[in-house]
Enzyme design. Structure first.
Site, PDB file in Angstrom:
ATOM      1  N   LYS A  87       0.870  -1.190   0.000  1.00  0.00           N
ATOM      2  CA  LYS A  87       0.000   0.000   0.000  1.00  0.00           C
ATOM      3  C   LYS A  87       0.897   1.226   0.000  1.00  0.00           C
ATOM      4  O   LYS A  87       1.733   1.393   0.906  1.00  0.00           O
ATOM      5  CB  LYS A  87      -0.892   0.030   1.235  1.00  0.00           C
ATOM      6  N   LYS A 144       1.061 -10.846   8.357  1.00  0.00           N
ATOM      7  CA  LYS A 144       0.568  -9.892   7.364  1.00  0.00           C
ATOM      8  C   LYS A 144       0.815 -10.415   5.941  1.00  0.00           C
ATOM      9  O   LYS A 144      -0.048 -10.269   5.061  1.00  0.00           O
ATOM     10  CB  LYS A 144       1.231  -8.514   7.555  1.00  0.00           C
ATOM     11  N   HIS A 193      -8.571   0.760  13.742  1.00  0.00           N
ATOM     12  CA  HIS A 193      -8.234   1.949  12.940  1.00  0.00           C
ATOM     13  C   HIS A 193      -9.344   2.986  12.896  1.00  0.00           C
ATOM     14  O   HIS A 193      -9.067   4.182  12.887  1.00  0.00           O
ATOM     15  CB  HIS A 193      -7.889   1.544  11.501  1.00  0.00           C
ATOM     16  N   HIS A 253       0.096   7.353  15.335  1.00  0.00           N
ATOM     17  CA  HIS A 253      -0.799   6.367  14.723  1.00  0.00           C
ATOM     18  C   HIS A 253      -0.884   5.085  15.569  1.00  0.00           C
ATOM     19  O   HIS A 253      -1.969   4.583  15.859  1.00  0.00           O
ATOM     20  CB  HIS A 253      -0.306   6.070  13.304  1.00  0.00           C
TER      21      HIS A 253
END
Ligand code: NAD
Ligand code: GLY
Length: 357
Positions: free
Chosen positions: A142, A226, A247, A264
């Site tokens: 991404k 992942k 998230h 984050h």
């Protein structure tokens, strides 16, 4: 010390994630990922003075230059992608050129997006220098930048040719950034790997103390988890959305704080706890699992509840903007307990408010 290797299996676009101490100097290994003669290193003004010289020693014989971003999320912009593309033009980069991202997630996301755009896609190599980037943003392809309308709204799926996670570089990483990366490791275990969660409970003190062996194992286990999800659902048609546990709550907290109150990873830590509490409230999961999550995060010195500075109604308003929602309803990643996350559509706003208040 051994180097751990995790393979991201994507047929003709498969690539290795190498993890361990001293990898930056091991250019015989990572040079194999560079096919042509041109290399542009993208880094930032904090990381480059620390590590660009060491990287440059491995670039002998290549035509290379560097482009340095100012440090910070506010520089993850379209305008800076344009500047990286101009730097590729000045270098005379051909179709077989390679972009190397040397930095945290901000550098990696932006450099990868520039690589996806130059001549409609050239090679890139990720050299993540934060723990968060090693266990999350550098793996899975991404890439993208922020727009005034929102975070990560412009981007592309563009897989790297290799990921080089040299754990020596974590020595200079500030403690708060390090802990934010630990939250992303916990997230992988909380979503889909209960054995890994139990292992984290056993090794929380060693990880907090940055012990090399357990740290490499934790990075490798998170990356392996992942990599499996990405191999099954590269472009997030289904399962990959689970990687966003916490998230929607976390982004709302980050946005409410103007991206300057919490990191984050800290938002993800609080968001996972809120998702667990909501799951409990909906009768999906036991309270004991919420408690195990809170205990582990606290042992890693991570926050587990919102600061209270922002009204629940404001946070809910921000959650309505999440990319996962469909018109008019909230779609959240919740869980049935540790290691069993799932996508839940049509969550009632009153229930969300119930855990935010
Ligand atoms: P970051 O890139 O801003 O790095 C955090 C800070 O640490 C910065 O000040 C940086 O200069 C500094 N730093 C980096 N390496 C260092 C080192 N070794 N020593 C000393 N200082 C160092 O933040 P981050 O947490 O790495 O990444 C956050 C970004 O990643 C966000 O933009 C987020 O959207 C993105 N992200 C992307 C994905 C994805 O799948 N692509 C996943 C998660 C997060
Ligand atoms: N960080 C979420 C993903 O890579 O899909």
């Amino acid at each position: 010390m051994d180097i751990a290797t995790v393979d991201v299996d994507l047929a003709g676009r498969s690539y290795p994630v190498w993890i361990g101490p001293g990898l930056l100097a091991d250019n015989a290994r990572w040079r194999t990922a560079i096919r042509g003669r041109h290399v542009l290193v993208v880094s930032n003004t904090t990381v480059a003075p620390l590590y660009l010289d060491a990287l440059a020693q491995g670039l002998d014989g290549l035509r290379w230059s560097s482009y340095l971003l100012e440090d910070g999320e506010t520089h993850k912009t379209f305008a800076n992608v344009g500047k990286v593309l101009e730097a590729l033009g000045e270098l005379g980069a051909t179709r077989d050129a390679c972009v190397i991202a040397l930095g945290g997630g901000v550098v990696g996301d932006l450099a990868g997006f520039a690589a996806a755009c130059w001549m409609r896609g050239i090679d890139f190599v990720q050299i993540p220098t934060t723990l968060l980037a090693m266990v999350d943003s550098s793996v899975g392809g991404k890439t993208g930048v922020n727009l005034p309308a929102g975070k990560n709204l412009a981007g592309a799926f563009h897989q790297p040719r290799a990921v080089v996670a040299d754990t020596y570089v974590l020595d200079t990483l500030p403690q708060r950034e390090f802990r934010a990366g630990l939250a992303e490791i916990v997230k992988g275990a909380a979503i889909g790997d209960p054995d890994f969660f139990a292992w984290l409970e056993d090794h929380a003190d060693a990880l907090s103390g940055r012990e090399t062996g357990p740290l490499i194992e934790a990075i490798a286990r998170k990356c392996r988890y992942k990599a499996g999800v990405v191999a099954r659902d590269e472009t997030e048609q289904g399962e990959r959305a689970l990687l966003n546990l916490g998230h929607t709550f976390g982004h709302a907290l980050e946005t409410a704080g103007n991206y300057s109150e919490i990191l984050h990873g800290e938002g993800v830590a609080i968001g996972m706890v809120l998702a667990a509490k909501l799951s409990e409230r909906l009768g999906m999961a036991p309270a004991t699992d919420t408690q195990r999550l809170v205990t582990l995060l606290r042992r890693l010195d991570l926050p587990t509840q919102p600061s209270g500075k922002h009204a629940a109604s404001r946070l809910l308003e921000l959650m309505r903007l999440d990319k996962k929602n469909t018109a008019g309803t909230l779609r959240l990643i919740l869980w049935r307990g540790i290691g069993r996350a799932e996508i839940v559509a049509g969550v009632a706003e009153d229930d969300v408010l119930g855990v935010l208040i």
